[in-house]
Motif scaffolding. Structure first.
Motif, PDB file in Angstrom:
ATOM      1  N   TRP A 140      -2.977   8.546   1.009  1.00 58.29           N
ATOM      2  CA  TRP A 140      -2.818   9.932   1.466  1.00 58.29           C
ATOM      3  C   TRP A 140      -2.070  10.803   0.468  1.00 58.29           C
ATOM      4  O   TRP A 140      -1.878  11.978   0.703  1.00 58.29           O
ATOM      5  N   ARG A 141      -1.655  10.190  -0.631  1.00 59.44           N
ATOM      6  CA  ARG A 141      -0.886  10.928  -1.644  1.00 59.44           C
ATOM      7  C   ARG A 141      -1.843  11.644  -2.597  1.00 59.44           C
ATOM      8  O   ARG A 141      -1.927  11.337  -3.779  1.00 59.44           O
ATOM      9  N   TYR A 142      -2.559  12.631  -2.026  1.00 57.24           N
ATOM     10  CA  TYR A 142      -3.546  13.347  -2.842  1.00 57.24           C
ATOM     11  C   TYR A 142      -2.916  14.136  -3.974  1.00 57.24           C
ATOM     12  O   TYR A 142      -3.591  14.504  -4.938  1.00 57.24           O
ATOM     13  N   ALA A 149      -9.995   9.153  -9.579  1.00 55.76           N
ATOM     14  CA  ALA A 149      -9.077   8.206  -8.936  1.00 55.76           C
ATOM     15  C   ALA A 149      -9.721   6.845  -8.647  1.00 55.76           C
ATOM     16  O   ALA A 149     -10.790   6.762  -8.027  1.00 55.76           O
ATOM     17  N   LEU A 150      -9.032   5.778  -9.074  1.00 54.67           N
ATOM     18  CA  LEU A 150      -9.464   4.408  -8.769  1.00 54.67           C
ATOM     19  C   LEU A 150      -8.747   3.973  -7.493  1.00 54.67           C
ATOM     20  O   LEU A 150      -7.520   3.926  -7.447  1.00 54.67           O
ATOM     21  N   VAL A 151      -9.512   3.658  -6.461  1.00 53.75           N
ATOM     22  CA  VAL A 151      -8.901   3.453  -5.147  1.00 53.75           C
ATOM     23  C   VAL A 151      -8.801   2.001  -4.712  1.00 53.75           C
ATOM     24  O   VAL A 151      -7.983   1.658  -3.858  1.00 53.75           O
ATOM     25  N   ARG A 152      -9.632   1.125  -5.227  1.00 53.00           N
ATOM     26  CA  ARG A 152      -9.577  -0.297  -4.844  1.00 53.00           C
ATOM     27  C   ARG A 152     -10.008  -1.164  -6.020  1.00 53.00           C
ATOM     28  O   ARG A 152     -10.791  -0.723  -6.865  1.00 53.00           O
ATOM     29  N   LEU A 153      -9.526  -2.418  -6.021  1.00 55.90           N
ATOM     30  CA  LEU A 153     -10.164  -3.433  -6.857  1.00 55.90           C
ATOM     31  C   LEU A 153     -11.417  -3.846  -6.116  1.00 55.90           C
ATOM     32  O   LEU A 153     -11.357  -4.150  -4.919  1.00 55.90           O
TER      33      LEU A 153
END
Ligand SMILES: [Fe+2]
Length: 370
Positions: A140-142, A149-153
């Motif tokens: 949530w830290r936009y 943005a890389l969000v997951r492995l």
């Protein structure tokens, strides 16, 4: 080529997902700059020897460890298991197979507790853990998110000489095949396997191995991948792009392949599909289908087929690389003897005559022909 790996009597550990990769890098500052300043991974912790990085939706300590060392290589493919007790199962499973097994209650890296590392029967350094420090999930830290943005492995990809042998072993370890690439003669060129309900946690790519083909991070959307390309161009780092962006046939995901300062390959990947039902259909692609690797029929560069990272044993020494003896995917799809087709109805005459337009013959980039 080699005997089948026996199925252990001991049950396999219950693996949740691929969790992190430990990469040995030769210039820690250069690698930190690539993964943090360019790709935007978040530093959880760092010291003079290592940087611990995570993606924006992750709540465990790290998804990537960069560790300074003399030879660029992979020190661990690490998986999280469902409970602490699963580590006992991992020890029993690999011990029965005669593998070297090492367990450390204090863990092998910062942020992670009791862990088991093994050299598996395929020669890869695998790790299993449950106990891990939780850190802030930055979903949530936009204010911290960048356009790329890389969000997951998402997954690992391993190079191994004998894909069916590797797949059988991974099925014994509890993985399920979601997709593969074969030919009519029965050669398997690659297979994708999952624990979490996506297309894969790891894939086996046929080639000289054991080596690491790539590690993949997910973005939310396709446009995030375009933004990474634009940023690399703006930084005059477009030579970090090896292949893509594009749409895969296999996995249906949108992709981009980059090479880090040591040549370790990183994929940026998004929007594959749900695979969690027990009767999830396996998708098999013909190796000659020119849309299997790129849905738009774009070329696969030779380096993507031939180059990969070394992997280390538990003493930190590079594992010897064994040559693939089955035919290579590059050989059967590139060059004078190889062929590809776009439409399945053209496959019968492919090989006898050129069924691709001249500008698509041979899957190589102009200026980098074999
Ligand atoms: Fe991948």
């Amino acid at each position: 080529m080699t005997d089948t790996i026996p199925t252990p009597q001991a049950p396999a550990p219950d693996i949740l997902r691929c969790a992190y990769m430990e990469l040995v890098v030769t210039d820690l500052a250069a690698s930190r700059s690539f993964y943090v300043d360019v790709l935007g991974l978040v530093v959880t912790e760092e010291d003079d020897d290592a940087v611990y990085l995570r993606s924006l939706e992750e709540f465990i300590h790290h998804n990537l460890v960069l560790r300074k060392g003399p030879v660029a290589a992979v020190a661990a493919f690490s998986y999280r298991v469902r409970s602490p007790e699963e580590l006992d199962r991992a020890v029993a499973f690999y011990t029965e197979l005669g593998c070297r097994v090492e367990r450390r209650a204090e863990g092998f890296t910062r942020g992670i507790g009791d862990s088991v590392r093994v050299i598996d029967p395929l020669g890869f350094p695998y790790e299993f853990f449950y106990d891990v420090d939780h850190v802030e999930r930055l979903a949530w830290r936009y204010d911290l998110h960048t356009p790329g943005a890389l969000v997951r492995l998402d997954h690992f990809n391993q190079v191994t000489p004998d894909v069916p042998r590797a797949v059988k072993f991974m099925e014994d370890l509890g993985f399920r095949v979601t997709e593969d690439i074969q030919d009519a003669e029965g050669t398997t060129y690659a297979a994708w396997m999952r624990r979490k309900p996506t297309v894969h946690d790891t894939a086996m790519t046929g080639g000289d191995g054991p080596r690491m083909h790539h590690v993949a991070f997910a973005t939310h959307e396709k446009h995030n991948i375009i933004a990474i390309c634009d940023k690399l161009g703006a930084l005059r780092l477009s030579d970090r792009i090896e292949r893509g962006p594009g749409r895969h046939g296999v996995s249906n995901a949108f992709y981009l392949y980059l090479r880090d300062p040591d040549g370790h390959r990183v994929e940026i990947y998004t929007q594959d599909y749900y695979t969690g039902d027990p009767d999830n259909p396996v998708v098999t692609w013909d190796v000659h289908d020119n849309q299997r690797r790129d849905w738009w029929g774009n070329p696969v560069v030779p380096s993507w087929y031939t180059e990969a990272s070394l992997v280390l044993d538990l003493d930190g020494k590079p594992q010897p690389v064994v040559a693939r003896t089955d035919t290579s995917e590059m050989a059967v799809t590139i060059g004078a003897d190889g062929f590809s087709y776009t439409r399945p109805e053209d496959s019968a005459r492919a090989g006898d005559e050129d069924v691709l337009p001249s500008w698509k013959q041979g899957e190589y980039k102009l200026g980098h022909q074999l």
